[in-house]
Design an enzyme around this catalytic site. Structure first.
Site, PDB file in Angstrom:
ATOM      1  N   LYS A   1       0.742  -1.306   0.030  1.00  0.00           N
ATOM      2  CA  LYS A   1      -0.121  -0.004   0.081  1.00  0.00           C
ATOM      3  C   LYS A   1       0.794   1.326  -0.072  1.00  0.00           C
ATOM      4  O   LYS A   1       0.759   2.361  -0.727  1.00  0.00           O
ATOM      5  CB  LYS A   1      -0.899   0.014   1.160  1.00  0.00           C
ATOM      6  CG  LYS A   1      -1.858  -1.162   0.940  1.00  0.00           C
ATOM      7  CD  LYS A   1      -2.565  -1.240   2.220  1.00  0.00           C
ATOM      8  CE  LYS A   1      -3.724  -2.708   2.124  1.00  0.00           C
ATOM      9  NZ  LYS A   1      -4.195  -2.995   3.342  1.00  0.00           N
TER      10      LYS A   1
ATOM     11  N   GLN B   1      -4.789  -1.778   9.493  1.00  0.00           N
ATOM     12  CA  GLN B   1      -4.520  -3.376   9.097  1.00  0.00           C
ATOM     13  C   GLN B   1      -5.195  -4.490  10.091  1.00  0.00           C
ATOM     14  O   GLN B   1      -4.649  -4.365  11.057  1.00  0.00           O
ATOM     15  CB  GLN B   1      -3.042  -3.472   8.656  1.00  0.00           C
ATOM     16  CG  GLN B   1      -2.831  -4.775   8.063  1.00  0.00           C
ATOM     17  CD  GLN B   1      -3.288  -4.922   6.695  1.00  0.00           C
ATOM     18  OE1 GLN B   1      -3.303  -3.845   5.913  1.00  0.00           O
ATOM     19  NE2 GLN B   1      -3.988  -5.766   6.136  1.00  0.00           N
TER      20      GLN B   1
ATOM     21  N   ASP C   1     -11.480   2.540   3.703  1.00  0.00           N
ATOM     22  CA  ASP C   1     -11.542   1.069   3.621  1.00  0.00           C
ATOM     23  C   ASP C   1     -12.830   0.648   3.448  1.00  0.00           C
ATOM     24  O   ASP C   1     -13.314  -0.451   2.815  1.00  0.00           O
ATOM     25  CB  ASP C   1     -10.882   0.123   4.811  1.00  0.00           C
ATOM     26  CG  ASP C   1      -9.928  -0.644   4.678  1.00  0.00           C
ATOM     27  OD1 ASP C   1      -9.392  -0.909   3.531  1.00  0.00           O
ATOM     28  OD2 ASP C   1      -9.325  -1.036   5.780  1.00  0.00           O
TER      29      ASP C   1
END
Ligand code: NDP
Length: 290
Positions: free
Chosen positions: A52, A96, A119
């Site tokens: 990322k 995460q 997200d």
């Protein structure tokens, strides 16, 4: 023989378009910024966050990677999120997953401002997605929809069977397919006679995390097969939930692993971060969406 749905190619085109828009935004004094928080040293998670970071930087965005030891408390993590929620240079926040067991995942996701929820996991984003409002869509399901669109596969009137009902993949992809007029069936670990459902699928979404479980006996001839799984086979090689070689002759389209859904997930994360940064900029620019 199936046509291979090339996630690398589709995501490459989306990223080109994002790069161009990022340059424009930078010209207006805004550098899109993505903050990624990782707790502990899970090797798979570290690989994901480093990818990322690399992608962010390649597209000209600011990457703010924060790595904390597994001993970080929930309170400390919530304080970091509050700080980032208030930071005008950060347009997207991603924590995460999975988190260490002493941290409540639900509390953490809830703490992220919906305006920076790139997200698409916040209940506000999920609710908006369910009713078809403009919102950050969860990256993996959104990426799958983009791939279908790119290959001219219209879900309208098709029977889509989604195997897996997680909040981040299974449930939302079913909703997005429903919004595109598919007839959707959800299957999961308690489904009796799974094959009887998957064999009816015009579009099969395999999202269970079981290496090569779906062979040709699960597939309707001519089906579009989307493999979300990311597993290791007996040799330690990355593979999906679908036995690619076994299904290749039966399906009409198929995504490979690697090189299918995975690259699309990152591209959609970048697109969400860009869209967040673009807020407040006059809306006379073309969308990055294809
Ligand atoms: P979860 O573990 O959260 O969910 C798995 C789902 O599969 C559950 O709903 C479970 O059912 C169902 N399931 C498990 N075993 C079976 C079975 N034998 N038959 C039918 N259903 C079954 O996984 P995720 O949704 O997070 O991820 C799924 C896979 O996708 C993983 O391999 C993950 O690594 C991968 N992934 C890939 C991404 C990418 O970008 N390519 C992004 C996210 C995930 P139940 O609910 O009953 O337990």
């Amino acid at each position: 023989m199936a046509t291979i749905i090339d996630g690398k190619e589709v995501s490459g085109k989306i990223k080109e378009s994002i790069k161009w828009r990022v340059e424009e935004l930078i010209g207006q004094g805004i550098v899109p910024g993505l903050s990624v928080i990782i707790i502990g040293d899970n090797p798979a998670s570290l690989t994901y966050v480093n990818n990322k970071k690399k992608t962010c930087e390649a597209l000209g965005m600011r990457s703010d990677l924060r790595q904390y030891p597994a001993s970080l408390t929930e309170k400390e993590l919530l304080e970091v999120i509050t700080e980032l929620n208030n930071d005008p240079e950060i347009h997207g926040i991603l924590v995460q997953l999975p988190l260490p067991s002493h941290i409540d995942e639900f509390k953490v996701i809830n703490a992220i401002s919906p305006e920076k929820d790139v997200d698409g996991f916040h209940p506000v984003s999920i609710g908006n997605m369910m009713i078809g409002n403009d919102t950050f869509l969860p990256c993996t399901p959104h990426g799958i929809m983009k791939m279908l669109q790119f290959y001219g596969i219209d879900p309208k009137g098709k029977h889509a069977v989604v195997v897996g009902r997680s909040n981040i993949v299974g449930k939302p992809i079913g909703q997005l397919l429903l919004q595109k007029d598919a007839t959707v069936t959800y299957c999961h670990s308690k489904t009796n006679d799974l094959k009887s459902f998957t064999k009816q699928a015009d579009i099969l979404i395999a999202a269970i995390g079981k290496a090569k479980m779906f062979d040709e006996s699960y597939i309707k001839p001519g089906a579009v097969v989307i493999d979300v799984g990311m597993n290791r086979d007996e040799q330690g090689k990355l593979c999906g939930d679908v036995d690619f070689d076994a299904v290749f002759e039966t399906a009409s389209y198929i995504t490979p692993v690697p090189g299918g859904v995975g690259p699309m997930t990152i591209a959609m994360l970048m697109e969400n971060t860009l869209l967040s940064a673009e807020r407040g900029v006059p809306k006379d620019k073309p969308s990055v969406s294809m």
